[in-house]
Enzyme design. Structure first.
Site, PDB file in Angstrom:
ATOM      1  N   ASN A  73      -4.607  -9.042   3.966  1.00 59.49           N
ATOM      2  CA  ASN A  73      -3.724  -8.201   4.773  1.00 59.49           C
ATOM      3  C   ASN A  73      -4.048  -8.326   6.263  1.00 59.49           C
ATOM      4  O   ASN A  73      -3.216  -8.726   7.066  1.00 59.49           O
ATOM      5  CB  ASN A  73      -3.851  -6.741   4.302  1.00 59.49           C
ATOM      6  CG  ASN A  73      -2.937  -5.803   5.078  1.00 59.49           C
ATOM      7  OD1 ASN A  73      -1.930  -6.223   5.629  1.00 59.49           O
ATOM      8  ND2 ASN A  73      -3.297  -4.533   5.143  1.00 59.49           N
ATOM      9  N   SER A  95       0.862  -1.186   0.000  1.00 60.54           N
ATOM     10  CA  SER A  95       0.000   0.000   0.000  1.00 60.54           C
ATOM     11  C   SER A  95       0.895   1.233   0.000  1.00 60.54           C
ATOM     12  O   SER A  95       2.095   1.139   0.300  1.00 60.54           O
ATOM     13  CB  SER A  95      -0.902   0.004   1.238  1.00 60.54           C
ATOM     14  OG  SER A  95      -0.103   0.224   2.401  1.00 60.54           O
ATOM     15  N   GLY A 114     -10.195  -7.666   0.336  1.00 57.77           N
ATOM     16  CA  GLY A 114     -10.818  -7.973   1.619  1.00 57.77           C
ATOM     17  C   GLY A 114     -10.892  -9.464   1.889  1.00 57.77           C
ATOM     18  O   GLY A 114     -11.904  -9.973   2.366  1.00 57.77           O
ATOM     19  N   GLY A 115      -9.796 -10.182   1.593  1.00 52.78           N
ATOM     20  CA  GLY A 115      -9.795 -11.643   1.722  1.00 52.78           C
ATOM     21  C   GLY A 115      -9.861 -12.155   3.158  1.00 52.78           C
ATOM     22  O   GLY A 115     -10.093 -13.337   3.393  1.00 52.78           O
ATOM     23  N   GLY A 142     -10.685  -5.564   6.030  1.00 53.43           N
ATOM     24  CA  GLY A 142     -10.679  -5.712   7.488  1.00 53.43           C
ATOM     25  C   GLY A 142     -11.705  -6.744   7.934  1.00 53.43           C
ATOM     26  O   GLY A 142     -12.174  -7.555   7.141  1.00 53.43           O
ATOM     27  N   ASP A 195      -0.666  -1.621  -4.221  1.00 54.92           N
ATOM     28  CA  ASP A 195      -2.061  -1.886  -3.843  1.00 54.92           C
ATOM     29  C   ASP A 195      -2.806  -0.553  -3.703  1.00 54.92           C
ATOM     30  O   ASP A 195      -2.316   0.350  -3.011  1.00 54.92           O
ATOM     31  CB  ASP A 195      -2.036  -2.642  -2.498  1.00 54.92           C
ATOM     32  CG  ASP A 195      -3.392  -3.183  -2.091  1.00 54.92           C
ATOM     33  OD1 ASP A 195      -4.219  -3.457  -2.974  1.00 54.92           O
ATOM     34  OD2 ASP A 195      -3.605  -3.344  -0.868  1.00 54.92           O
ATOM     35  N   HIS A 196      -3.936  -0.410  -4.337  1.00 53.38           N
ATOM     36  CA  HIS A 196      -4.740   0.823  -4.263  1.00 53.38           C
ATOM     37  C   HIS A 196      -3.915   2.080  -4.555  1.00 53.38           C
ATOM     38  O   HIS A 196      -3.889   3.021  -3.755  1.00 53.38           O
ATOM     39  CB  HIS A 196      -5.414   0.973  -2.886  1.00 53.38           C
ATOM     40  CG  HIS A 196      -6.474  -0.042  -2.672  1.00 53.38           C
ATOM     41  ND1 HIS A 196      -7.729   0.071  -3.221  1.00 53.38           N
ATOM     42  CD2 HIS A 196      -6.466  -1.202  -1.987  1.00 53.38           C
ATOM     43  CE1 HIS A 196      -8.449  -0.982  -2.879  1.00 53.38           C
ATOM     44  NE2 HIS A 196      -7.714  -1.776  -2.142  1.00 53.38           N
ATOM     45  N   ASP A 240      -6.316   2.744  -8.429  1.00 57.06           N
ATOM     46  CA  ASP A 240      -7.634   2.812  -7.788  1.00 57.06           C
ATOM     47  C   ASP A 240      -8.288   4.138  -8.166  1.00 57.06           C
ATOM     48  O   ASP A 240      -8.193   5.133  -7.465  1.00 57.06           O
ATOM     49  CB  ASP A 240      -7.474   2.681  -6.272  1.00 57.06           C
ATOM     50  CG  ASP A 240      -8.821   2.664  -5.559  1.00 57.06           C
ATOM     51  OD1 ASP A 240      -9.853   2.914  -6.226  1.00 57.06           O
ATOM     52  OD2 ASP A 240      -8.846   2.405  -4.349  1.00 57.06           O
TER      53      ASP A 240
HETATM   54  P1  13P Z   1      -7.979  -7.505   4.177  1.00 52.56           P
HETATM   55  O1  13P Z   1      -7.170  -6.560   4.997  1.00 52.56           O
HETATM   56  O2  13P Z   1      -9.415  -7.479   4.538  1.00 52.56           O
HETATM   57  O3  13P Z   1      -7.416  -8.866   4.161  1.00 52.56           O
HETATM   58  O4  13P Z   1      -7.938  -6.942   2.672  1.00 52.56           O
HETATM   59  C1  13P Z   1      -6.711  -6.795   2.019  1.00 52.56           C
HETATM   60  C2  13P Z   1      -6.863  -6.094   0.726  1.00 52.56           C
HETATM   61  O5  13P Z   1      -7.859  -6.182   0.053  1.00 52.56           O
HETATM   62  C3  13P Z   1      -5.719  -5.295   0.257  1.00 52.56           C
HETATM   63  O6  13P Z   1      -6.014  -4.602  -0.901  1.00 52.56           O
END
Ligand code: 13P
Length: 287
Positions: A231, A49, A208-209, A178, A84-85, A105
């Protein structure tokens, strides 16, 4: 050597599995993720990020650290280093620093502006052999101060962005960064299905895994998801293992505090989390 994420994700989509993107925050996380990928013979994507990039002293430091580890740890599985983003400006910074993949993003811009900026960045990335991910429909939760509502993307907008030549696409389908709230409605497979129908072979990305039940992960993969970002789950595992070590008093051996020993349980916890995810996503043995 770092590779773009395009080939590994095309293979994943065709083979009905997903490659994990694990975000990195420091040396220990990076080493844990790379070693686990190598041990399991799995392709892997290291996500950075903007905030984590800044924390690690900037993108050039990150590229140097990751390339050094790939060399010195004899990592031979495909590894992509991915922003990321990313904002428009930071996409260019990462292209310059030697990242092999970027995410733009542009989901908060009006669609016309998202299209114009994505078109430009697709060219800039592909000129360097770098893969590019775009996002349609804000993903819920807070990440580096960016708050999304967990909306569902418009499949036609997804098609419009996909047609710009991006290599993979993140579409909001009710997913949240999260921890998921107790009243979470779950993923919208109807939306995912509609997006896949319009975007064909394009690998889709699930942000958001953390905390998505295994059955939903498997269904999402069956509907075209080929990259899943994790993450928060690594953060939780790292923090819990470190806290336990300190609470047990093992950090103070009367000889001062050795940071290598202090961070070792967290390192092992990240390895275990990454292994569990790679097994769930089906990427083990796919390097
Ligand atoms: P989480 O923090 O919910 O695992 O999501 C990570 C994510 O999507 C990073 O772009």
């Amino acid at each position: 050597m770092l590779v773009s994420a395009t080939e590994m994700l095309k293979k994943a989509k065709a083979g009905h599995y997903a490659v994990g993107q694990f975000n990195i925050n420091n040396l220990e996380w990076t080493k844990a993720i790379l070693q686990t990928a190598q041990e399991l013979n799995s392709p892997v994507i290291l996500g950075v990020s903007e905030g984590a990039g800044k924390y690690m002293c900037g993108y050039k430091t990150v590229v140097g650290m990751v390339n050094g580890m790939i060399d010195e740890l004899n990592i031979t599985v495909p590894v992509a280093l991915h922003l990321d983003h990313g904002s428009y400006e930071h996409c260019y910074k990462c292209l310059e620093a030697g990242f092999s993949s970027i995410m733009f993003d542009g989901s908060h811009y009006p669609i016309d502006e998202n299209v114009a900026k994505t078109t430009e960045l697709v060219k800039a990335a592909h000129d360097k052999g770098v893969s590019i991910e775009a996002e349609v429909g804000a993903i819920g939760g807070e990440e580096d101060g960016v708050v999304g509502m967990g909306e569902c993307a418009d499949p036609n907008e997804c098609k419009a962005i996909a047609d710009l030549g991006v290599d993979f696409l993140a579409a909001g389908i009710g997913n949240i960064h999260g921890k998921y709230p107790a009243n979470w409605q779950g993923l919208s497979f109807e939306t995912l299905d509609a997006i896949q129908q319009l975007t064909g072979d394009l690998p889709l990305v699930l942000h958001g895994g953390t905390g998505i039940p295994a059955d939903m992960i498997k269904k999402a993969i069956s509907l075209g998801v080929a990259k899943i970002n994790v993450n928060t789950e690594c953060q939780l595992a790292f923090a819990a293992a470190t806290r336990k070590y300190i609470e047990e008093g093992k950090d103070n051996q009367g000889k001062g505090y050795d940071p290598r020993k202090l961070l070792a349980p967290g390192f092992e916890a990240i390895k275990a989390t990454v292994k569990e995810k790679m097994e769930l996503f089906g990427s083990v043995g796919k390097a």
